[in-house]
Design a protein around this motif. Sequence first.
Motif, mmCIF file in Angstrom:
data_model
loop_
_atom_site.group_PDB
_atom_site.id
_atom_site.type_symbol
_atom_site.label_atom_id
_atom_site.label_comp_id
_atom_site.label_asym_id
_atom_site.label_seq_id
_atom_site.Cartn_x
_atom_site.Cartn_y
_atom_site.Cartn_z
ATOM 1 N N ARG A 1 63.609 8.220 39.856
ATOM 2 C CA ARG A 1 63.821 8.183 41.420
ATOM 3 C C ARG A 1 63.780 9.649 41.867
ATOM 4 N N GLY A 2 62.998 9.759 42.799
ATOM 5 C CA GLY A 2 62.989 11.175 43.616
ATOM 6 C C GLY A 2 62.161 11.896 42.996
ATOM 7 N N GLU A 3 61.735 11.721 41.905
ATOM 8 C CA GLU A 3 60.894 12.596 41.141
ATOM 9 C C GLU A 3 59.422 12.660 41.884
ATOM 10 N N VAL A 4 58.694 13.954 41.743
ATOM 11 C CA VAL A 4 57.447 14.090 42.111
ATOM 12 C C VAL A 4 56.417 14.366 40.929
ATOM 13 N N VAL A 5 55.752 13.556 40.513
ATOM 14 C CA VAL A 5 54.994 13.729 39.339
ATOM 15 C C VAL A 5 53.531 14.101 39.591
ATOM 16 N N CYS A 6 52.822 15.220 39.446
ATOM 17 C CA CYS A 6 51.548 15.310 39.556
ATOM 18 C C CYS A 6 50.687 15.052 38.199
ATOM 19 N N VAL A 7 49.849 14.201 38.435
ATOM 20 C CA VAL A 7 49.001 14.060 37.096
ATOM 21 C C VAL A 7 47.520 14.666 37.283
ATOM 22 N N ILE A 8 47.378 15.672 36.325
ATOM 23 C CA ILE A 8 46.050 16.531 36.461
ATOM 24 C C ILE A 8 45.206 16.102 35.112
ATOM 25 N N MET B 1 53.920 9.868 42.641
ATOM 26 C CA MET B 1 52.988 10.087 41.655
ATOM 27 C C MET B 1 51.828 10.333 42.159
ATOM 28 N N VAL B 2 51.254 11.511 41.866
ATOM 29 C CA VAL B 2 50.247 12.189 42.503
ATOM 30 C C VAL B 2 49.165 12.507 41.562
ATOM 31 N N VAL B 3 47.817 11.822 41.699
ATOM 32 C CA VAL B 3 46.844 12.184 40.858
ATOM 33 C C VAL B 3 45.842 13.275 41.689
ATOM 34 N N THR B 4 45.712 14.403 41.217
ATOM 35 C CA THR B 4 45.321 15.548 42.183
ATOM 36 C C THR B 4 44.585 16.600 41.278
ATOM 37 N N HIS B 5 43.974 17.397 42.092
ATOM 38 C CA HIS B 5 43.168 18.497 41.693
ATOM 39 C C HIS B 5 43.840 19.773 42.266
ATOM 40 N N GLU B 6 44.884 19.539 43.150
ATOM 41 C CA GLU B 6 45.475 20.729 43.980
ATOM 42 C C GLU B 6 46.281 21.164 43.032
#
Lengths: 274, 294
Positions: free
Chosen positions: B42-49, B206-211
Amino acid sequence: MTATTVETPRKKKLSPRKRAQRVRIVQYGALGVLLLLAVLFIDGRQVQQVFFRPDMIAKTLSSNLPLAFFNTVAYTAGAFVVGLVGGTVLALMKLSRVGPYRWLATIYTEFFRGVPALIVLLAFGLLPLALPGLKIPLDPYGTVWTALGLVSAAYMSETIRAGIQAVPKGQIEAARSLGMPAGMATRRIVLPQAFRIVLPPLTNELVLLTKDSSLVYVLGLTVTGYDLTKYGKDLTNTHANITPLVIAGLSYLVITLPLTFLVRKMEARQARSK
Amino acid sequence: MSVVPEQKIPTGNREDEIQVYDLHKSFGDLEVLTGIDLIVKRGEVVCVIGPSGSGKSTLLRCINLLEQPTKGRIFILNEEITDPDADVDNLRTLMGMVFQSFNLFPHLTALENCTVALTQVKKMSAAQAREVGMENLHKVGLGDRGDSYPLQMSGGQQQRVAIARALSMDPELMLFDEPTSALDPELVGDVLSVMRDLAADGMTMMVVTHEMAFAREVADRVILMDGGVIVEQGPPAEVIGNPKEERTRTFLRRVLDPTHLDTPDDQKSVTSDRSGPPEAPIEGRPHRSRLFGL
């Protein structure tokens, strides 16, 4: 490339522009000749006597043309509604995961697209004879709506199916990701967009249906059920002059021309929004 | 590579919002995911690169079952979405999804995009839905565009409406599938700043990103995927700043433009790791103006 010569051709060739100009002159010339021939050899009065006899025009307009016009519109509109509903159901069947639905829809479409509408109409007219208990309501409207509607559903189903498939897959995914069940996503998100896409071709279908409604003459209608064609044909037979039928034919343009105009408008709008 | 092989499945902890166990996904013969284990709190920001084709988007799409996993179990708030008897539609209302191509409903206005699921799925009254929709449009800075149709808006605005649409369902967590990849560079910033605000509000994301700059700044955890597995994960300073795995280094070398690697301390290792001329960004990858254009 620099060596491209300005050599003097042996036979003088026309520049492309000059040639285009000459072609245009010939085209206009041919048109002029045709017009001249028409004026020389066509007897205007004779044409008028056969196709546009003034007293017959008056007679056609003053008898029951509005009712016939109304009937044509009523036959067409009802058949269109039946076709639209049926076509949508068929389209969804064709896209169904359940094999038999797909097969049934395909068989239906191929059958009704392959059989003359005239014969379908005739068969429906005789249906109460085959099934003695059967009484088609709102006769003759009910018969016409069902028969022509069933035929046009076959045509429309293909159009609507293409429209549904033209809605991007991402639309369903977005709808489903918001928690919409599949049926709701189809009704609320996919179909409204699909119909927007197929509005021009469906309107074309309406134009075709307007003209196909003239087939009802085979049904043995009473006078109050006459459509434009039957009405014109009747007067033509009585007075041995084809003017009423010509007037009836021109009356169709009152319906079809605005529709085709509308189609063109919608197509232009769609082209812009892309 | 199970996280904790002998642990209870699901953990039963309300804090573990997303739980993924041994997730496999193949398209025909193509194996896209080959054993993913993941817990997002909960509350975690996970970026998937990770490089394209590494399965990042597929992982995200499996989580709300837009893709049916070939094998494995996924739990949302300890309810198994991969269970054949699961109420998938209901579980999806708990997860907002933002797509690369926005996928706004073009026949509805911005506000209607936000309200359609409220009235239809949540059976909210039109007035109440309107209120919620407007509130979320305000949140993404588009309170004045409620009556506009998607095609009348810029890509950045459309993506913000898409975020507002997802937020209107009052989700527990948000999934972002390359939310800025289809945007013109100058429009990326607006979308990212909305996402940054969301993260600051404590939304699970949960963010799939290239940024990379966004990931470095906002993420609590960065996951690097390659070849259908999680290669490396950890705080951004470690994964992006000081990667341990060769595959991570290779990926970052390709993505990060060398001319911008001069300042932050935590990047030295990447810089020093390089030898020879820098590789050009591979085709389709965002240019540095995209990566650092915050």
